[in-house]
Design a protein around this motif. Sequence first.
Motif, PDB file in Angstrom:
ATOM      1  N   ASP A 183      82.773  64.023  54.040  1.00 54.57           N
ATOM      2  CA  ASP A 183      84.090  64.641  53.836  1.00 54.57           C
ATOM      3  C   ASP A 183      84.841  64.894  55.134  1.00 54.57           C
ATOM      4  O   ASP A 183      85.873  65.570  55.139  1.00 54.57           O
ATOM      5  CB  ASP A 183      83.919  65.964  53.076  1.00 54.57           C
ATOM      6  CG  ASP A 183      83.292  65.762  51.704  1.00 54.57           C
ATOM      7  OD1 ASP A 183      83.635  64.763  51.056  1.00 54.57           O
ATOM      8  OD2 ASP A 183      82.458  66.599  51.291  1.00 54.57           O
ATOM      9  N   PHE A 184      84.292  64.381  56.263  1.00 57.10           N
ATOM     10  CA  PHE A 184      84.931  64.561  57.568  1.00 57.10           C
ATOM     11  C   PHE A 184      85.213  63.185  58.169  1.00 57.10           C
ATOM     12  O   PHE A 184      84.360  62.628  58.863  1.00 57.10           O
ATOM     13  CB  PHE A 184      84.027  65.367  58.509  1.00 57.10           C
ATOM     14  CG  PHE A 184      83.767  66.774  58.060  1.00 57.10           C
ATOM     15  CD1 PHE A 184      84.567  67.820  58.506  1.00 57.10           C
ATOM     16  CD2 PHE A 184      82.728  67.060  57.181  1.00 57.10           C
ATOM     17  CE1 PHE A 184      84.332  69.118  58.100  1.00 57.10           C
ATOM     18  CE2 PHE A 184      82.480  68.357  56.762  1.00 57.10           C
ATOM     19  CZ  PHE A 184      83.287  69.388  57.219  1.00 57.10           C
ATOM     20  N   PRO A 185      86.378  62.610  57.901  1.00 55.31           N
ATOM     21  CA  PRO A 185      86.699  61.273  58.410  1.00 55.31           C
ATOM     22  C   PRO A 185      86.546  61.199  59.932  1.00 55.31           C
ATOM     23  O   PRO A 185      87.046  62.052  60.668  1.00 55.31           O
ATOM     24  CB  PRO A 185      88.168  61.088  57.999  1.00 55.31           C
ATOM     25  CG  PRO A 185      88.347  62.002  56.825  1.00 55.31           C
ATOM     26  CD  PRO A 185      87.467  63.188  57.100  1.00 55.31           C
ATOM     27  N   GLY A 186      85.830  60.183  60.370  1.00 58.12           N
ATOM     28  CA  GLY A 186      85.646  59.977  61.804  1.00 58.12           C
ATOM     29  C   GLY A 186      84.485  60.732  62.418  1.00 58.12           C
ATOM     30  O   GLY A 186      84.150  60.498  63.583  1.00 58.12           O
ATOM     31  N   ARG A 187      83.850  61.627  61.639  1.00 59.32           N
ATOM     32  CA  ARG A 187      82.766  62.434  62.207  1.00 59.32           C
ATOM     33  C   ARG A 187      81.567  61.574  62.606  1.00 59.32           C
ATOM     34  O   ARG A 187      80.997  61.746  63.679  1.00 59.32           O
ATOM     35  CB  ARG A 187      82.361  63.518  61.203  1.00 59.32           C
ATOM     36  CG  ARG A 187      81.272  64.494  61.684  1.00 59.32           C
ATOM     37  CD  ARG A 187      81.661  65.199  62.967  1.00 59.32           C
ATOM     38  NE  ARG A 187      82.906  65.910  62.919  1.00 59.32           N
ATOM     39  CZ  ARG A 187      83.040  67.215  62.644  1.00 59.32           C
ATOM     40  NH1 ARG A 187      81.982  67.926  62.347  1.00 59.32           N
ATOM     41  NH2 ARG A 187      84.230  67.783  62.678  1.00 59.32           N
ATOM     42  N   LEU A 188      81.176  60.631  61.740  1.00 58.25           N
ATOM     43  CA  LEU A 188      80.043  59.767  62.058  1.00 58.25           C
ATOM     44  C   LEU A 188      80.351  58.892  63.269  1.00 58.25           C
ATOM     45  O   LEU A 188      79.501  58.726  64.161  1.00 58.25           O
ATOM     46  CB  LEU A 188      79.690  58.889  60.857  1.00 58.25           C
ATOM     47  CG  LEU A 188      78.544  57.896  61.081  1.00 58.25           C
ATOM     48  CD1 LEU A 188      77.235  58.634  61.367  1.00 58.25           C
ATOM     49  CD2 LEU A 188      78.378  56.971  59.876  1.00 58.25           C
ATOM     50  N   GLU A 189      81.558  58.349  63.325  1.00 64.87           N
ATOM     51  CA  GLU A 189      81.931  57.490  64.449  1.00 64.87           C
ATOM     52  C   GLU A 189      81.894  58.272  65.761  1.00 64.87           C
ATOM     53  O   GLU A 189      81.399  57.770  66.783  1.00 64.87           O
ATOM     54  CB  GLU A 189      83.333  56.913  64.241  1.00 64.87           C
ATOM     55  CG  GLU A 189      83.435  55.879  63.126  1.00 64.87           C
ATOM     56  CD  GLU A 189      83.486  56.507  61.725  1.00 64.87           C
ATOM     57  OE1 GLU A 189      83.491  57.763  61.636  1.00 64.87           O
ATOM     58  OE2 GLU A 189      83.541  55.744  60.744  1.00 64.87           O
ATOM     59  N   ASN A 190      82.403  59.504  65.736  1.00 60.43           N
ATOM     60  CA  ASN A 190      82.367  60.334  66.943  1.00 60.43           C
ATOM     61  C   ASN A 190      80.937  60.712  67.322  1.00 60.43           C
ATOM     62  O   ASN A 190      80.599  60.809  68.507  1.00 60.43           O
ATOM     63  CB  ASN A 190      83.197  61.602  66.731  1.00 60.43           C
ATOM     64  CG  ASN A 190      84.678  61.317  66.654  1.00 60.43           C
ATOM     65  OD1 ASN A 190      85.164  60.323  67.208  1.00 60.43           O
ATOM     66  ND2 ASN A 190      85.428  62.164  65.961  1.00 60.43           N
ATOM     67  N   HIS A 191      80.097  60.923  66.312  1.00 62.47           N
ATOM     68  CA  HIS A 191      78.687  61.222  66.568  1.00 62.47           C
ATOM     69  C   HIS A 191      78.013  60.032  67.259  1.00 62.47           C
ATOM     70  O   HIS A 191      77.253  60.222  68.227  1.00 62.47           O
ATOM     71  CB  HIS A 191      77.987  61.540  65.243  1.00 62.47           C
ATOM     72  CG  HIS A 191      76.556  61.944  65.383  1.00 62.47           C
ATOM     73  ND1 HIS A 191      76.160  63.111  65.999  1.00 62.47           N
ATOM     74  CD2 HIS A 191      75.405  61.322  64.973  1.00 62.47           C
ATOM     75  CE1 HIS A 191      74.840  63.201  65.963  1.00 62.47           C
ATOM     76  NE2 HIS A 191      74.362  62.130  65.354  1.00 62.47           N
ATOM     77  N   LEU A 192      78.291  58.836  66.776  1.00 64.01           N
ATOM     78  CA  LEU A 192      77.727  57.635  67.390  1.00 64.01           C
ATOM     79  C   LEU A 192      78.226  57.464  68.826  1.00 64.01           C
ATOM     80  O   LEU A 192      77.466  57.070  69.716  1.00 64.01           O
ATOM     81  CB  LEU A 192      78.084  56.400  66.561  1.00 64.01           C
ATOM     82  CG  LEU A 192      77.438  56.321  65.169  1.00 64.01           C
ATOM     83  CD1 LEU A 192      78.034  55.153  64.378  1.00 64.01           C
ATOM     84  CD2 LEU A 192      75.935  56.169  65.269  1.00 64.01           C
ATOM     85  N   ARG A 193      79.495  57.781  69.043  1.00 66.16           N
ATOM     86  CA  ARG A 193      80.051  57.709  70.401  1.00 66.16           C
ATOM     87  C   ARG A 193      79.318  58.667  71.328  1.00 66.16           C
ATOM     88  O   ARG A 193      78.952  58.324  72.468  1.00 66.16           O
ATOM     89  CB  ARG A 193      81.539  58.060  70.362  1.00 66.16           C
ATOM     90  CG  ARG A 193      82.234  58.087  71.718  1.00 66.16           C
ATOM     91  CD  ARG A 193      83.450  58.981  71.672  1.00 66.16           C
ATOM     92  NE  ARG A 193      83.082  60.365  71.359  1.00 66.16           N
ATOM     93  CZ  ARG A 193      83.939  61.275  70.878  1.00 66.16           C
ATOM     94  NH1 ARG A 193      85.190  60.920  70.611  1.00 66.16           N
ATOM     95  NH2 ARG A 193      83.534  62.508  70.655  1.00 66.16           N
ATOM     96  N   ASN A 194      79.075  59.901  70.847  1.00 67.22           N
ATOM     97  CA  ASN A 194      78.362  60.888  71.660  1.00 67.22           C
ATOM     98  C   ASN A 194      76.945  60.424  71.989  1.00 67.22           C
ATOM     99  O   ASN A 194      76.446  60.661  73.100  1.00 67.22           O
ATOM    100  CB  ASN A 194      78.308  62.232  70.926  1.00 67.22           C
ATOM    101  CG  ASN A 194      79.664  62.882  70.785  1.00 67.22           C
ATOM    102  OD1 ASN A 194      80.581  62.592  71.545  1.00 67.22           O
ATOM    103  ND2 ASN A 194      79.806  63.757  69.806  1.00 67.22           N
ATOM    104  N   ILE A 195      76.305  59.780  71.022  1.00 66.11           N
ATOM    105  CA  ILE A 195      74.944  59.271  71.245  1.00 66.11           C
ATOM    106  C   ILE A 195      74.951  58.200  72.336  1.00 66.11           C
ATOM    107  O   ILE A 195      74.091  58.197  73.234  1.00 66.11           O
ATOM    108  CB  ILE A 195      74.360  58.700  69.938  1.00 66.11           C
ATOM    109  CG1 ILE A 195      74.053  59.832  68.959  1.00 66.11           C
ATOM    110  CG2 ILE A 195      73.087  57.890  70.215  1.00 66.11           C
ATOM    111  CD1 ILE A 195      73.665  59.350  67.577  1.00 66.11           C
TER     112      ILE A 195
END
Length: 369
Positions: free
Chosen positions: A43-55
């Motif tokens: 339910d948080f658009p872009g949250r997974l992508e930002n998480h992957l970026r942080n990783i």
Amino acid sequence: MENKSVYWQRFRAYFMVFDVPLAILIFLIVSTGIVTMYSAGIDFPGRLENHLRNIVIAFFVMWFIANVPPQTLMRFAIPIYAVGVSLLIAVALFGVIKKGARRWLHIGFDIQPSEILKIAVPLMLAWYFQKREGTLRWKDFGVAALILAIPLGLIVKQPDLGTALLVGAVGFTVIFLAGLSWRLLIGLFLAALILVPTVVWPRLHDYQKDRVMIMLDPTKDALGKGFHIIQSIIAVGSGGTTGKGWKNGTQSHLEFIPEHTTDFISAVYLEEFGFFGSLFLVTLYFLVVVRGLMIAANAPTMFARLMAGAVTAIFFTYAFVNLGMVVGILPVVGVPLPFVSFGGTAMMTLGMGLGILMSVQHHRGLMKS
């Protein structure tokens, strides 16, 4: 052909710094975190992508630090500590207030200087004890306590209980590993039993007292301050033995669990994967701590040993406090679950810490010589 071979050997050497057992464990934790974030962040658009970026950023930070010998890290101990404390003072004077706390400094964008001290404090303490190796006296431990107390006091004043807990725990770990007497340790424990209820408790902010009281009995304010803990405990309990299945956690997807991509993401994981899932994740964290202690035990210098022990303490404290918080045995504080929770700053800190661990392991032969 010969030149290509030389270049390849040099290039390869930069990527051979990773400790294989530790790298495998971190890979499994990161993979678990990505799977969990996919579900928690629907339910948080872009949250997974930002998480992957942080990783990815944390990986490069880890790789860079792993290539830096511990002797070089020692040279930066005083400057990093001095900059960190100076920024904390700047926060106290000019900091940005959010949600009733003055923790951020605006320099075109907001930064949280207290995060720097999670690495700067153990780095400075390890440098200090290395310089006094073989000649340690009681006064040296007093100076070390002052090195820890200055940033710790500034962080507590913000107030930031979670970061203060982490900085205090890792700083105390370094002092203990440097050779703190068991007698003194027992004395400090007894003194804490006296000082906490008489001196520390009256000085806590009301919200901090509330967190402790709510931990003891969350039903006192079930729809208010106890809501987080109650819903988290319900999620953990409803997961049962095998869990409800990936993306089938009702507590998180029906928005009963607050902050379910950050501080309470472990409740999402425990609901969806149950007891066996929790056993898997806890085992991974336990093995990381064991591997960190092995690296510390085999380190050839005091500085390397203390830094490896400090990083291991950081990792343990993050995992223990977060998991303890979501099952209701510890007060709610802003401590993420390592490499699972969303959060760029904490991810960078953990990346730096693991880079230091791998540097100590990789360069141990060089330090012996």
